[in-house]
Design a protein around this motif. Sequence first.
Motif, PDB file in Angstrom:
ATOM      1  N   ALA A 123      39.612  60.351  67.375  1.00  0.00           N
ATOM      2  CA  ALA A 123      39.239  60.126  68.768  1.00  0.00           C
ATOM      3  C   ALA A 123      37.864  59.467  68.848  1.00  0.00           C
ATOM      4  CB  ALA A 123      39.236  61.445  69.526  1.00  0.00           C
ATOM      5  N   VAL A 124      36.951  59.838  67.912  1.00  0.00           N
ATOM      6  CA  VAL A 124      35.630  59.207  67.870  1.00  0.00           C
ATOM      7  C   VAL A 124      35.772  57.725  67.547  1.00  0.00           C
ATOM      8  CG1 VAL A 124      33.426  59.146  66.647  1.00  0.00           C
ATOM      9  CG2 VAL A 124      34.452  61.344  67.264  1.00  0.00           C
ATOM     10  N   GLY A 125      36.639  57.397  66.559  1.00  0.00           N
ATOM     11  CA  GLY A 125      36.863  55.996  66.215  1.00  0.00           C
ATOM     12  C   GLY A 125      37.393  55.203  67.385  1.00  0.00           C
ATOM     13  N   ALA A 126      38.307  55.808  68.145  1.00  0.00           N
ATOM     14  CA  ALA A 126      38.840  55.118  69.318  1.00  0.00           C
ATOM     15  C   ALA A 126      37.762  54.916  70.371  1.00  0.00           C
ATOM     16  CB  ALA A 126      40.010  55.908  69.898  1.00  0.00           C
ATOM     17  N   ALA A 127      36.874  55.915  70.547  1.00  0.00           N
ATOM     18  CA  ALA A 127      35.785  55.801  71.525  1.00  0.00           C
ATOM     19  C   ALA A 127      34.826  54.693  71.128  1.00  0.00           C
ATOM     20  CB  ALA A 127      35.066  57.134  71.657  1.00  0.00           C
ATOM     21  N   THR A 131      37.583  53.139  73.915  1.00  0.00           N
ATOM     22  CA  THR A 131      38.686  53.864  74.558  1.00  0.00           C
ATOM     23  C   THR A 131      38.318  55.329  74.759  1.00  0.00           C
ATOM     24  OG1 THR A 131      40.287  52.406  73.499  1.00  0.00           O
ATOM     25  CG2 THR A 131      41.119  54.491  74.393  1.00  0.00           C
ATOM     26  N   LYS A 132      38.494  55.807  75.987  1.00  0.00           N
ATOM     27  CA  LYS A 132      38.324  57.239  76.252  1.00  0.00           C
ATOM     28  C   LYS A 132      39.602  57.980  75.863  1.00  0.00           C
ATOM     29  CE  LYS A 132      35.123  56.687  80.143  1.00  0.00           C
ATOM     30  NZ  LYS A 132      34.896  56.969  81.589  1.00  0.00           N
ATOM     31  N   GLN A 133      39.445  59.178  75.391  1.00  0.00           N
ATOM     32  CA  GLN A 133      40.616  59.973  75.001  1.00  0.00           C
ATOM     33  C   GLN A 133      40.496  61.396  75.537  1.00  0.00           C
ATOM     34  OE1 GLN A 133      42.003  60.181  71.022  1.00  0.00           O
ATOM     35  NE2 GLN A 133      42.731  58.068  70.985  1.00  0.00           N
ATOM     36  N   ARG A 134      41.637  61.899  75.985  1.00  0.00           N
ATOM     37  CA  ARG A 134      41.742  63.290  76.408  1.00  0.00           C
ATOM     38  C   ARG A 134      42.950  63.880  75.692  1.00  0.00           C
ATOM     39  NH1 ARG A 134      40.772  59.887  80.531  1.00  0.00           N
ATOM     40  NH2 ARG A 134      39.009  60.299  81.939  1.00  0.00           N
ATOM     41  N   ARG A 135      42.766  65.018  75.068  1.00  0.00           N
ATOM     42  CA  ARG A 135      43.872  65.648  74.354  1.00  0.00           C
ATOM     43  C   ARG A 135      43.657  67.152  74.271  1.00  0.00           C
ATOM     44  NH1 ARG A 135      43.517  63.560  68.206  1.00  0.00           N
ATOM     45  NH2 ARG A 135      43.416  61.548  69.286  1.00  0.00           N
ATOM     46  N   THR A 136      44.740  67.857  73.971  1.00  0.00           N
ATOM     47  CA  THR A 136      44.684  69.305  73.787  1.00  0.00           C
ATOM     48  C   THR A 136      45.037  69.617  72.338  1.00  0.00           C
ATOM     49  OG1 THR A 136      45.315  69.745  76.081  1.00  0.00           O
ATOM     50  CG2 THR A 136      45.619  71.535  74.509  1.00  0.00           C
ATOM     51  N   LEU A 137      44.178  70.392  71.675  1.00  0.00           N
ATOM     52  CA  LEU A 137      44.408  70.807  70.295  1.00  0.00           C
ATOM     53  C   LEU A 137      44.752  72.294  70.260  1.00  0.00           C
ATOM     54  CD1 LEU A 137      41.424  69.088  68.425  1.00  0.00           C
ATOM     55  CD2 LEU A 137      43.736  68.205  68.762  1.00  0.00           C
ATOM     56  N   VAL A 158      26.888  52.050  71.808  1.00  0.00           N
ATOM     57  CA  VAL A 158      25.872  52.496  70.856  1.00  0.00           C
ATOM     58  C   VAL A 158      26.233  53.850  70.243  1.00  0.00           C
ATOM     59  CG1 VAL A 158      24.036  51.211  72.018  1.00  0.00           C
ATOM     60  CG2 VAL A 158      24.536  53.581  72.715  1.00  0.00           C
ATOM     61  N   GLY A 159      27.359  54.414  70.633  1.00  0.00           N
ATOM     62  CA  GLY A 159      27.743  55.715  70.075  1.00  0.00           C
ATOM     63  C   GLY A 159      28.899  56.312  70.853  1.00  0.00           C
ATOM     64  N   ALA A 160      29.136  57.610  70.598  1.00  0.00           N
ATOM     65  CA  ALA A 160      30.237  58.315  71.272  1.00  0.00           C
ATOM     66  C   ALA A 160      29.850  59.770  71.445  1.00  0.00           C
ATOM     67  CB  ALA A 160      31.523  58.203  70.475  1.00  0.00           C
ATOM     68  N   ILE A 161      30.362  60.345  72.497  1.00  0.00           N
ATOM     69  CA  ILE A 161      30.147  61.770  72.764  1.00  0.00           C
ATOM     70  C   ILE A 161      31.508  62.454  72.823  1.00  0.00           C
ATOM     71  CG2 ILE A 161      29.459  63.443  74.529  1.00  0.00           C
ATOM     72  CD1 ILE A 161      27.123  61.737  75.199  1.00  0.00           C
ATOM     73  N   GLN A 162      31.594  63.594  72.174  1.00  0.00           N
ATOM     74  CA  GLN A 162      32.828  64.385  72.212  1.00  0.00           C
ATOM     75  C   GLN A 162      32.491  65.781  72.740  1.00  0.00           C
ATOM     76  OE1 GLN A 162      35.497  65.830  68.648  1.00  0.00           O
ATOM     77  NE2 GLN A 162      36.142  63.759  69.273  1.00  0.00           N
ATOM     78  N   VAL A 163      33.294  66.209  73.733  1.00  0.00           N
ATOM     79  CA  VAL A 163      33.084  67.509  74.342  1.00  0.00           C
ATOM     80  C   VAL A 163      34.390  68.305  74.189  1.00  0.00           C
ATOM     81  CG1 VAL A 163      32.307  68.746  76.390  1.00  0.00           C
ATOM     82  CG2 VAL A 163      31.644  66.353  76.051  1.00  0.00           C
ATOM     83  N   ALA A 164      34.273  69.566  73.713  1.00  0.00           N
ATOM     84  CA  ALA A 164      35.455  70.419  73.524  1.00  0.00           C
ATOM     85  C   ALA A 164      35.225  71.760  74.192  1.00  0.00           C
ATOM     86  CB  ALA A 164      35.733  70.611  72.045  1.00  0.00           C
ATOM     87  N   ARG A 165      36.298  72.281  74.741  1.00  0.00           N
ATOM     88  CA  ARG A 165      36.193  73.581  75.414  1.00  0.00           C
ATOM     89  C   ARG A 165      37.518  74.337  75.295  1.00  0.00           C
ATOM     90  NH1 ARG A 165      34.697  74.681  81.802  1.00  0.00           N
ATOM     91  NH2 ARG A 165      34.630  76.950  81.673  1.00  0.00           N
TER      92      ARG A 165
END
Length: 441
Positions: A123-127, A131-137, A158-165
């Motif tokens: 998902a980071v590579g896609a960002a 590309t934004k990604q939303r998924r459930t793990l 310049v980068g990517a942010i990933q947020v998980a909850r």
Amino acid sequence: MFASVGRRLALLNAAVVALAIALVGAATFALLRQSLNREADRALAERADAAQTAWAPLFATGQPQRNPTAVATPTKGEADADGDEGDDALEGGDTLLYAFGADGQLLADPRGLSIPGLPVRDAVGAALRGTKQRRTLHIDEANVRVYTAPVVVDGRIVGAIQVARGQGEHEAELRLVQIGSLIGIGVGILIAVPAGIFLSGRAMRPIDAAFARQRTFVADASHELRTPLAVIRANAELVQRLPSATPEVREEVGNIVDEVDEMARLSDDLLLLARLDDAAVQLDLKSHDLGETVRAAAETMEDRARLAGLSVTAHTDAPVTAVFDQARIRQVLRILLDNAIAYTPSGGRIDVKTEHHGGKATVRVTDTGVGIAAEDQGRVFDRFHRADHARTRKTGGAGLGLAIARALIEAHGGQIGLESSPGRGTTVWVTLPAPPTHIAH
């Protein structure tokens, strides 16, 4: 008569109610899950925007924090502790943040927890490609919603942010919907079955009464026809015996006698069917050797078969015991043999065989006759149905014989059916209950 129909309608009604509740529950579950995911994505996106603002210097330099994962090389005990803390964080609905540089290098991980599957590298590579990604793990029996977005400064990624909850609270709400649907299905069935039986009983009452009146009418009419038919026959026979009667008159009167006999048989058949419908026929149920009854019935039909150029053979070597009314089953066998003779060309063969099959006594009447077309096989036991429509009533009967046979067999608690192929003959089989102490070998 319609009690079984009412029960089937009640069960069908309960099934429809259960299906409707299940569909509503499934739709509610799907809509609620979709709504909760949208709410989670909105909250995660807001958190990602706030983190992007706070970490602006970090993305500007592209250099990771001094200790981005909090524990660079954890020992086994520390890793276990991190794993437990990660599970607690996911189950508690904590938010986990990750920052990545333009080259995919981890720049920041404030919690520094070791959680299998996080961060989500693809998902980071896609960002980083915009590309934004939303998924459930599904991690350690917990559902985790993950949002990954690119960090864009002056039109450049310049980068990517990933947020998980963790979705523990949302899953609890969804489980309540599932439990509520299951309870609703159970309650619906408990209410629908007795209510369906009650309502179908009330709905069937007028129909049952109408059929009862019809059966009474048929029985009364058939009974009342006996006397005038007997008078007509007696007068016709008297005319035949008159000295003044010419041969032509005697022949015509003989035809009248034959028609009266046919009407009398039809009247008797209708009366018997009406009584069977009303369960007014008393059966003398006893254990008998079915083979003996079959042999007796075959012997009574031998002369008629011989005149038609047919042979009738009873295969009853092994004793087959069943519980039945001997007179009524002999009547059924005569009906089946009569049909076989009527529909088998000269030179053919009719075999009657008794056997034990599936713990029941079975009789099979097989002929080498014309057979029955596939479209007629499902209706041959209906009243007034004759498979060969070219036959006259004189040769083909009124179409009540097999209907009477089925009614008598069902009154015994047995079954009747047939297997047929046009041009290859027909086999009619009958099953009767065996004595309780009988063990088939």
